[in-house]
Design an enzyme around this catalytic site. Structure first.
Site, PDB file in Angstrom:
ATOM      1  N   CYS A   1       0.855  -1.180   0.000  1.00 16.43           N
ATOM      2  CA  CYS A   1       0.000   0.000   0.000  1.00 16.43           C
ATOM      3  C   CYS A   1       0.896   1.236   0.000  1.00 16.43           C
ATOM      4  CB  CYS A   1      -0.861   0.031   1.255  1.00 16.43           C
ATOM      5  SG  CYS A   1      -1.756  -1.497   1.533  1.00 16.43           S
TER       6      CYS A   1
ATOM      7  N   ARG B   1       1.301   1.845  -6.035  1.00 17.71           N
ATOM      8  CA  ARG B   1       1.504   0.866  -4.961  1.00 17.71           C
ATOM      9  C   ARG B   1       0.196   0.184  -4.558  1.00 17.71           C
ATOM     10  NH1 ARG B   1       6.201   1.209  -2.395  1.00 17.71           N
ATOM     11  NH2 ARG B   1       5.318   0.196  -0.577  1.00 17.71           N
TER      12      ARG B   1
ATOM     13  N   TRP C   1      -3.807  -1.655  -1.239  1.00 19.60           N
ATOM     14  CA  TRP C   1      -3.788  -2.862  -2.072  1.00 19.60           C
ATOM     15  C   TRP C   1      -4.087  -3.977  -1.085  1.00 19.60           C
ATOM     16  CZ3 TRP C   1      -3.657  -4.083  -7.103  1.00 19.60           C
ATOM     17  CH2 TRP C   1      -3.360  -5.390  -7.446  1.00 19.60           C
TER      18      TRP C   1
ATOM     19  N   ASN D   1       1.222  -0.130   5.917  1.00 18.34           N
ATOM     20  CA  ASN D   1       1.599  -0.912   4.742  1.00 18.34           C
ATOM     21  C   ASN D   1       2.387  -2.099   5.270  1.00 18.34           C
ATOM     22  OD1 ASN D   1       2.600  -1.855   2.270  1.00 18.34           O
ATOM     23  ND2 ASN D   1       4.337  -0.460   2.344  1.00 18.34           N
ATOM     24  N   GLY D   2       2.009  -3.320   4.864  1.00 18.68           N
ATOM     25  CA  GLY D   2       2.718  -4.513   5.336  1.00 18.68           C
ATOM     26  C   GLY D   2       1.722  -5.563   5.773  1.00 18.68           C
TER      27      GLY D   2
ATOM     28  N   GLU E   1       8.092 -20.248 -20.093  1.00 21.43           N
ATOM     29  CA  GLU E   1       7.882 -18.909 -19.539  1.00 21.43           C
ATOM     30  C   GLU E   1       8.967 -17.948 -20.045  1.00 21.43           C
ATOM     31  OE1 GLU E   1       5.670 -17.259 -18.315  1.00 21.43           O
ATOM     32  OE2 GLU E   1       6.609 -15.613 -17.234  1.00 21.43           O
TER      33      GLU E   1
ATOM     34  N   LYS F   1       8.316 -14.544 -22.265  1.00 17.15           N
ATOM     35  CA  LYS F   1       8.785 -13.206 -21.854  1.00 17.15           C
ATOM     36  C   LYS F   1       9.493 -12.508 -23.001  1.00 17.15           C
ATOM     37  CE  LYS F   1       6.926 -12.617 -19.092  1.00 17.15           C
ATOM     38  NZ  LYS F   1       6.059 -13.208 -18.138  1.00 17.15           N
TER      39      LYS F   1
ATOM     40  N   GLU G   1       7.030 -11.471 -25.838  1.00 16.98           N
ATOM     41  CA  GLU G   1       6.081 -10.381 -25.617  1.00 16.98           C
ATOM     42  C   GLU G   1       6.731  -9.014 -25.480  1.00 16.98           C
ATOM     43  OE1 GLU G   1       5.127 -11.802 -21.029  1.00 16.98           O
ATOM     44  OE2 GLU G   1       3.570 -10.808 -22.157  1.00 16.98           O
TER      45      GLU G   1
ATOM     46  N   HIS H   1      13.381 -34.847 -32.706  1.00 20.60           N
ATOM     47  CA  HIS H   1      12.182 -35.284 -33.429  1.00 20.60           C
ATOM     48  C   HIS H   1      11.663 -34.194 -34.368  1.00 20.60           C
ATOM     49  CE1 HIS H   1      12.110 -38.914 -31.088  1.00 20.60           C
ATOM     50  NE2 HIS H   1      12.271 -38.194 -29.997  1.00 20.60           N
TER      51      HIS H   1
ATOM     52  N   LYS I   1      -2.770  -5.499 -19.742  1.00 24.32           N
ATOM     53  CA  LYS I   1      -2.422  -6.144 -18.474  1.00 24.32           C
ATOM     54  C   LYS I   1      -3.477  -7.163 -18.068  1.00 24.32           C
ATOM     55  CE  LYS I   1       0.078  -6.870 -14.878  1.00 24.32           C
ATOM     56  NZ  LYS I   1       1.204  -7.793 -15.130  1.00 24.32           N
TER      57      LYS I   1
HETATM   58  C1  F6R Z   1       2.505 -12.543 -19.642  1.00 23.40           C
HETATM   59  C2  F6R Z   1       1.270 -12.228 -18.970  1.00 23.40           C
HETATM   60  C3  F6R Z   1       0.026 -12.912 -19.420  1.00 23.40           C
HETATM   61  C4  F6R Z   1      -0.881 -13.221 -18.220  1.00 23.40           C
HETATM   62  C5  F6R Z   1      -2.228 -13.777 -18.684  1.00 23.40           C
HETATM   63  C6  F6R Z   1      -3.109 -14.157 -17.535  1.00 23.40           C
HETATM   64  O1  F6R Z   1       3.588 -11.851 -19.099  1.00 23.40           O
HETATM   65  O2  F6R Z   1       1.228 -11.420 -18.086  1.00 23.40           O
HETATM   66  O3  F6R Z   1       0.306 -14.073 -20.128  1.00 23.40           O
HETATM   67  O4  F6R Z   1      -0.232 -14.140 -17.398  1.00 23.40           O
HETATM   68  O5  F6R Z   1      -2.882 -12.828 -19.478  1.00 23.40           O
HETATM   69  O6  F6R Z   1      -3.383 -13.054 -16.738  1.00 23.40           O
HETATM   70  P1  F6R Z   1      -3.928 -13.238 -15.271  1.00 23.40           P
HETATM   71  O7  F6R Z   1      -2.857 -13.921 -14.479  1.00 23.40           O
HETATM   72  O8  F6R Z   1      -4.217 -11.861 -14.793  1.00 23.40           O
HETATM   73  O9  F6R Z   1      -5.145 -14.104 -15.373  1.00 23.40           O
END
Ligand code: F6R
Length: 609
Positions: free
Chosen positions: A2, A27, A74, A100-101, A482, A486, A489, A505, A604
């Site tokens: 927070c 935050r 948060w 916060n914590g 993963e 990264k 994207e 294969h 996001k």
């Molecule tokens: C990649 C990324 C996305 C999310 C996906 C699911 O870096 O952030 O692949 O992981 O869109 O999002 P959440 O976890 O919010 O359901």
């Protein structure tokens, strides 16, 4: 995570607190509030929603007064709501607190305070603090605060005001950031420097277990035991924009560096040294419930799905229950066999991903019990699931998920150990071994971050490539996926992850001179096999960077560069091995001049199907 602010001086506190909170909204942003000492009374305005909602209320009901504290939340304990918003106060509204914590022993303290006649209005851990201070208060807020914090376990940054002592603003910190801004005839507190930059560039950076007592003309700093501390003033030279990112160039690299803390916070109060069980307040699954479960589905999207792949491996290994892991957008349309003997685990950072939510609903309609693993308290998946396990990563701003992923991994280990203890498949000895190693992960992650130059150099050499390959076996394959996601994207390089044994294969046809191959070799029992797979790509001209545990020096003979990870159990390796892969994606994207925090075509939170 927070944000807190505080002001004492000659001006009206509200506009200064609101301005400060606006700089801290990154935050947390599920609710906000202020407490102002005005004419010997504390007046509070607080509400669920973004800071703008609080501003509207304050416009309708202005509060005067030049001493105050503010908060942007948060949620961790208690869903976002008006009543759970900070500040929290004692019964008479003479003491108000922003926090916060996470207060780990709040349940014990709450029970004790209730037995003394204190009444609680909220579900928060924070509310114990004003009541505790009230309990110790005998006319000296400084002394009462010291006595109260001596009873608190966990992490806290606190801002405190007391209407009976309107010439003082108190700040205390342990394991959560807090600074004091030193003005001219006015002083400030804040979680982070950007909140005070419009007013002063001179700050005190409080250390753990320190407390500051601010008047408008003076700042005194003490240890929480009451010893005087002489602290140097830190003069801030950064501009406001980089200060918001903690001096980092992007949120993504800041969040990568926040991972040791995020890992620690997610284990807090669930996994404790010397305690032979997992404590999960929010999961009510009993031994009998588990006996009736014959199948687990883990369902998620993107990065969260990759965390689910690790989850499958560790739950099958530790709890010995069969697990299927599915991409949420596919799960719904393949008529999965779900019934009341099914346990579903849905993983979602945002808790709002449309496909994951639809999968959860499908599971519930067919009688499954659903555990949600999410980072957002009160999010849709949290509200609709049977049980919730929160990851305490704090808000993730960069679109590419980093700290949420490592906390999802921790959640997977916690669930696997919990189920394994419940059905008797994890012995005391195995539990202790894994628990003790997990508790060391934050420190090891910190150590790993110190090696970022090796990755930076590799990125500088290879950022021009069009294709990259990630290979690994077992858990390393899940992490390779993963790592490849990264880099795709944020740097827009085409990247593929393969189970290393699959190369021959087909995919090995793509390996050509100079093609970068990222090889993960952290699984002890598969190490020799990985060496052979690395040799196969080296023989075809690949440029290999390998990731292995310290001590596995043989790998340097077959690789162009090696990043050594601090030794841990193979089963826990993903938590560490993903960090250099995140760094590789980050530095590659920076070299390519990409918009790291907001990659093209991505959002996001994906709330449409
Ligand atoms: C990649 C990324 C996305 C999310 C996906 C699911 O870096 O952030 O692949 O992981 O869109 O999002 P959440 O976890 O919010 O359901």
């Amino acid at each position: 995570m927070c944000g807190i602010v505080g002001y004492i001086g000659p001006k009206k506190a509200v506009p200064i607190l609101i301005e400060g909170l606006s700089k801290l909204e990154y935050r947390g942003y599920d609710s906000a509030g202020v407490a102002i000492v005005n004419n010997g009374k504390i007046e509070i305005e607080k509400c669920k929603g973004r800071l703008s909602a609080l501003e509207e209320r304050l416009k309708a009901n202005p509060i005067d007064g030049s001493l105050g504290i503010g908060h942007t939340r948060w949620a961790t304990h208690g869903e976002p709501s008006d009543v759970n918003s900070h500040p929290h106060s004692n019964k008479d509204f003479t003491i108000s607190v922003v926090h916060n914590g996470i207060i780990e022993n709040y349940l014990k303290l709450k029970e004790w305070l209730i037995s003394l006649g204190y009444e609680f209005k909220t579900e928060t851990d924070t509310e114990v603090v004003p009541h505790l201070i009230d309990y110790f208060y005998d006319g000296d807020i400084v002394k009462a605060t010291m006595q109260a914090v001596s009873k608190i376990e966990g992490s806290y940054a606190l801002g405190i005001v007391c209407s009976k002592e309107p010439d003082k603003l108190i700040a205390v910190r342990k394991d959560s950031p807090l600074i004091v801004g030193k003005g001219n005839g006015e002083n400030f507190i804040a979680s982070d420097i950007p909140a005070v930059l419009p007013y002063t560039r001179d700050v005190y950076l409080l250390d753990n277990r320190e407390m500051a007592v601010l008047t408008k003309d003076n700042v005194e700093i003490y240890t929480i035991e009451g010893l005087k501390v002489n602290k140097e003033v830190f003069h801030v030279t950064w501009d406001a924009a980089s200060a918001e990112k903690g001096g980092y160039e992007h949120f993504m690299i800041k969040e990568i560096h926040e991972q040791p803390k995020a890992i620690k916070d997610t284990m807090t109060s669930r996994l404790m040294p010397g305690v032979d069980e997992i404590k999960l307040d929010d999961i009510k699954l009993t031994k009998e419930d588990l006996q009736n479960i014959n199948k687990i589905y883990i369902v998620a999207c993107g990065t969260a799905y990759h965390a689910g792949m690790v989850g499958k491996y560790v739950i099958e290994r530790l709890a010995k229950v069969p697990v299927e892991v599915d991409v949420a957008s596919e799960f719904r349309y393949r008529n999965p066999l779900i019934n009341k003997n099914t346990l579903m685990i849905v993983i979602s950072q945002s808790g709002e991903t449309a496909d994951t939510l639809a999968a959860l609903r499908l599971g519930k309609e067919n009688g499954a019990r659903v555990i949600a693993v999410t980072n957002v308290v009160g999010s849709s998946v949290a509200r609709e699931a049977t049980d919730v396990l929160y990851t305490w990563a704090g808000p993730e701003i960069a679109v590419a998920s980093t700290k949420a992923y490592v906390t999802q991994l921790i959640a997977m280990y916690i669930i696997a150990l919990y189920l394994g203890r419940l059905n008797g498949n994890v012995s005391d000895e195995e539990f202790r071994l894994i628990r003790d190693e997990m508790l060391k992960l934050p420190e090891k992650a910190e150590h790993l971050l110190e090696q970022k130059e090796t990755i930076q150099k590799f990125a500088a050499m290879h950022y021009v490539h069009k294709d990259m390959f990630y290979i690994g076996r077992g858990l390393d394959f899940a992490v390779a996926l993963e790592g490849a996601l990264k880099i795709k994207e944020i740097s827009y390089i085409h990247a593929e992850a393969y189970a290393a044994g699959e190369l021959k294969h087909g995919p090995i046809a793509l390996i050509d001179k100079g093609v970068p191959v990222i090889a993960l070799a952290t699984q002890d029992e598969l190490f020799e096999k990985m060496l052979s797979n690395i040799k196969e790509v080296v023989a075809r001209g690949a440029h290999v960077i390998s990731f292995a545990f310290e001590g596995n020096d043989d790998i340097s003979k077959v690789s162009d560069a090696v990043v050594y990870l601090p030794k841990t159990l193979s089963i826990l390796a993903p938590v560490l091995s993903v960090i250099p892969l995140q760094l590789l994606a980050y530095y590659t994207a920076v070299e390519r001049g990409c918009d790291v925090d907001k990659p093209r075509n991505l959002a996001k939170s994906v709330t449409v199907e």
